[in-house]
Write a protein that holds these residues in place. Structure first.
Motif, PDB file in Angstrom:
ATOM      1  N   LEU A   2       0.813  -1.203   0.000  1.00  0.00           N
ATOM      2  CA  LEU A   2       0.000   0.000   0.000  1.00  0.00           C
ATOM      3  C   LEU A   2       0.855   1.266   0.000  1.00  0.00           C
ATOM      4  N   SER A   4       3.829   1.924  -1.216  1.00  0.00           N
ATOM      5  CA  SER A   4       4.431   2.237  -2.513  1.00  0.00           C
ATOM      6  C   SER A   4       3.380   2.646  -3.547  1.00  0.00           C
ATOM      7  N   ARG A   5       2.192   2.083  -3.445  1.00  0.00           N
ATOM      8  CA  ARG A   5       1.137   2.433  -4.398  1.00  0.00           C
ATOM      9  C   ARG A   5       0.626   3.857  -4.222  1.00  0.00           C
ATOM     10  N   CYS A   6       0.656   4.390  -3.036  1.00  0.00           N
ATOM     11  CA  CYS A   6       0.099   5.735  -2.825  1.00  0.00           C
ATOM     12  C   CYS A   6       1.186   6.771  -2.521  1.00  0.00           C
TER      13      CYS A   6
END
Length: 184
Positions: A2, A4-6
């Motif tokens: 999560l 790294s995704r945001c």
């Protein structure tokens, strides 16, 4: 993951220099308020507290001993420090602030350079120290905050005649923990 995704980053519960620096301010305050201490007993979970104490004391008052304490039901940091390398151990403690199943690299390095000793105490001894703080000092402490007192009570000769600092952290004891302390 999560983070790294945001575009965020995961903050370690122990291997975080800014966290250690922030905790260090408590030890700066302690040394300012009580400059004649001989020893400071510090609770250890992941080790940020003890790492911070080690840094501050080594820099400002190197004659003071810093002793780490962890529950014998979650001895990963203790065993890592004594082994000289990171280890994993079962985590069976009821003391949330001392609860960890592995050592952390940064805090272990700082503790290795700064702790004069590292001991284990039982969850029962920690609860007894919590009860004593609550009944005699009218101080609510979570288990980690009472661990230092448990060490001192468990080894009086080691601390006799010495000025001892114990940082009594956290009034985070749950209602169930309070009920258990009061019922005993």
């Amino acid at each position: 993951m999560l983070a790294s995704r945001c575009g965020a980053r995961l903050v370690s519960p122990a291997d975080e220099p800014a966290l250690i620096a922030g905790v260090g301010t408590a030890y700066l305050e302690l040394l300012t308020a009580a400059p004649d201490l001989d020893v400071i007993v510090v609770p250890v979970g992941g080790g940020s507290n003890a790492a911070a104490a080690s840094l501050v004391v080594r820099t400002l008052a190197p004659d003071i001993e810093v002793i780490g304490v962890q529950s014998d039901a979650a001895p990963a940091a203790h065993d890592s420090w004594h082994a000289g390398h990171l280890v994993e151990r079962p985590n069976r403690t009821e003391v949330e602030g001392l609860s960890t199943g592995r050592g952390f690299a940064l805090t272990q390095q700082l503790m290795r350079d700064g702790l004069a000793g590292f001991v284990l105490v039982s969850d029962n001894d920690i609860r007894a120290a919590q009860r004593l703080l609550l009944s005699h000092a009218h101080t609510l402490a979570e288990g980690a905050g009472a661990a230092g007192l448990a060490v001192v009570l468990g080894d009086p000769p080691r601390f006799a005649g010495r000025q001892v600092g114990i940082v009594c952290t956290g009034a985070n004891a749950s209602l169930d923990q309070l009920r258990s302390l009061l019922a005993a």
